[in-house]
Design a protein around this motif. Structure first.
Motif, mmCIF file in Angstrom:
data_model
loop_
_atom_site.group_PDB
_atom_site.id
_atom_site.type_symbol
_atom_site.label_atom_id
_atom_site.label_comp_id
_atom_site.label_asym_id
_atom_site.label_seq_id
_atom_site.Cartn_x
_atom_site.Cartn_y
_atom_site.Cartn_z
ATOM 1 N N MET A 95 0.863 -1.188 0.000
ATOM 2 C CA MET A 95 0.000 0.000 0.000
ATOM 3 C C MET A 95 0.895 1.233 0.000
ATOM 4 O O MET A 95 1.452 1.608 1.031
ATOM 5 N N ALA A 96 1.084 1.821 -1.161
ATOM 6 C CA ALA A 96 1.903 3.032 -1.306
ATOM 7 C C ALA A 96 0.960 4.160 -1.703
ATOM 8 O O ALA A 96 0.698 4.373 -2.886
ATOM 9 N N ASN A 97 0.444 4.845 -0.695
ATOM 10 C CA ASN A 97 -0.596 5.836 -0.955
ATOM 11 C C ASN A 97 -0.026 7.225 -1.207
ATOM 12 O O ASN A 97 0.949 7.638 -0.567
ATOM 13 N N ALA A 98 -0.671 7.936 -2.112
ATOM 14 C CA ALA A 98 -0.344 9.332 -2.415
ATOM 15 C C ALA A 98 -1.462 9.858 -3.315
ATOM 16 O O ALA A 98 -2.095 9.067 -4.029
ATOM 17 N N PRO A 99 -1.713 11.151 -3.297
ATOM 18 C CA PRO A 99 -2.711 11.673 -4.238
ATOM 19 C C PRO A 99 -2.315 11.370 -5.681
ATOM 20 O O PRO A 99 -1.119 11.363 -6.006
ATOM 21 N N SER A 151 -9.989 7.464 -0.350
ATOM 22 C CA SER A 151 -9.537 8.683 -1.007
ATOM 23 C C SER A 151 -9.600 9.854 -0.039
ATOM 24 O O SER A 151 -10.506 9.898 0.796
ATOM 25 N N PRO A 152 -8.685 10.838 -0.128
ATOM 26 C CA PRO A 152 -7.624 10.907 -1.127
ATOM 27 C C PRO A 152 -6.417 10.061 -0.706
ATOM 28 O O PRO A 152 -6.262 9.774 0.476
ATOM 29 N N GLY A 153 -5.675 9.651 -1.656
ATOM 30 C CA GLY A 153 -4.403 8.980 -1.385
ATOM 31 C C GLY A 153 -4.398 7.506 -1.740
ATOM 32 O O GLY A 153 -3.418 6.999 -2.240
ATOM 33 N N GLY A 196 4.210 1.850 4.020
ATOM 34 C CA GLY A 196 4.531 1.698 2.595
ATOM 35 C C GLY A 196 4.405 2.951 1.750
ATOM 36 O O GLY A 196 4.700 2.927 0.560
ATOM 37 N N SER A 197 3.960 4.064 2.359
ATOM 38 C CA SER A 197 3.705 5.273 1.562
ATOM 39 C C SER A 197 4.869 6.241 1.647
ATOM 40 O O SER A 197 5.269 6.647 2.743
ATOM 41 N N VAL A 206 -1.947 7.978 7.293
ATOM 42 C CA VAL A 206 -2.144 6.519 7.387
ATOM 43 C C VAL A 206 -1.680 6.011 8.751
ATOM 44 O O VAL A 206 -2.381 5.245 9.412
ATOM 45 N N VAL A 207 -0.504 6.462 9.181
ATOM 46 C CA VAL A 207 0.026 5.991 10.471
ATOM 47 C C VAL A 207 -0.924 6.382 11.605
ATOM 48 O O VAL A 207 -1.191 5.596 12.515
#
Ligand code: NDP
Length: 247
Positions: A95-99, A151-153, A196-197, A206-207
């Motif tokens: 899970m590598a989140n970003a807008p 969302s977002p991310g 993972g982001s 996320v954290v």
């Protein structure tokens, strides 16, 4: 000890941490013979040593699920060691989140390669084995983010988990009869996933969101529940969240 888990050969991808490791420990304690795959072989070897010293049967193969060759080798290794495969837990994930506007295309590629293509390689490798045996059980790890867009991310991650759900349902429909398919859709579970982001603002969110996470053993128990059902019962989906989680 559960009769319908003891002795079963269970292959688990992403077994070096989090849900995969916890599932390996739980199923091994119930008498399953486990075959572990992930990239960090040192972690897998330590886990195998733990399980064996507790009286279990376990082997590990260094496996990058983005390599079809390595996924095939994991399945063939399981067959060579134990002569059959009863369950494949397609668990490896990122899970590598970003807008989306950040345009981190390399992370989109990695999530698609691991979460979707890696799972498909698992199906491609194990399905002929299950068909030959006339039995088998796919357990695919989706997410509540595969039911609602995070969302977002989390848009691309959600996209990969929507894909897991779609692929699982199509698989169930196509091969049901003697082969079982279960999708597990967890909410926030404590593991390494939350780290993972690379996008700092999203990572901080996320954290913080994961402060409500439940232990990985919660998912391991859900997986055991699906496996231990009699062969004529296919638990198709299990959704589980921390009680306090709203998303
Ligand atoms: P972790 O980051 O703790 O574990 C991920 C596992 O996947 C590790 O064992 C890692 O091992 C492995 N992995 C990553 N990339 C690859 C690769 N290319 N090839 C093989 N293995 C790989 O996270 P979780 O345990 O939380 O994640 C497990 C699954 O659960 C994922 O599919 C995730 O999306 C899903 N999930 C998790 C939730 C959560 O809140 N934690 C909620 C919903 C779903 P290594 O680095 O050694 O290869």
């Amino acid at each position: 000890m559960s009769d319908n888990i003891s002795g079963k050969v269970v292959v688990i991808t992403g077994a070096s941490s989090g849900l995969g490791e916890s599932t390996a420990r739980h199923l091994s304690s119930l008498g399953a013979r486990v075959v572990l795959g992930a990239r960090r072989k040192d972690k897998l070897d330590a886990l195998v040593a733990d399980l064996v010293s507790a009286g279990g049967e376990a082997v590990a193969y260094q496996t990058d699920v983005t390599s079809q060759t390595e996924v095939n080798a994991l399945i063939q290794g399981a067959l060579k060691t134990f002569g059959r495969i009863d369950v494949l837990v397609n668990n490896a994930g990122l899970m590598a989140n970003a807008p989306l506007s950040e345009g981190r295309v390399d992370e989109w590629d990695r999530m698609i390669d691991i979460n979707i293509k890696g799972l498909l390689y698992g199906i491609a490798a194990a399905l002929p084995v299950f068909q030959e045996q006339n039995s088998g059980h796919f357990i695919n790890i989706g997410s509540v983010a595969g039911m609602k867009v995070f969302s977002p991310g989390g848009t691309v991650y959600s996209g990969t988990k929507f894909a897991v759900r779609a692929i699982s349902e199509g698989l169930r429909h196509e091969v049901g009869g003697s082969i079982r398919t279960t999708t597990i859709e967890p909410g926030a579970v404590d593991s390494e996933l939350k780290f993972g982001s690379s996008h700092q603002q999203t990572s901080d969110f996320v954290v913080d969101f994961y402060k409500q996470a439940i232990p990985a053993a919660s998912v391991a128990r859900a997986i055991a529940f699906a496996i231990e059902q009699p062969a004529d019962v296919d638990i198709n989906e299990i959704v589980l969240r921390p009680t306090v989680q709203d998303f």
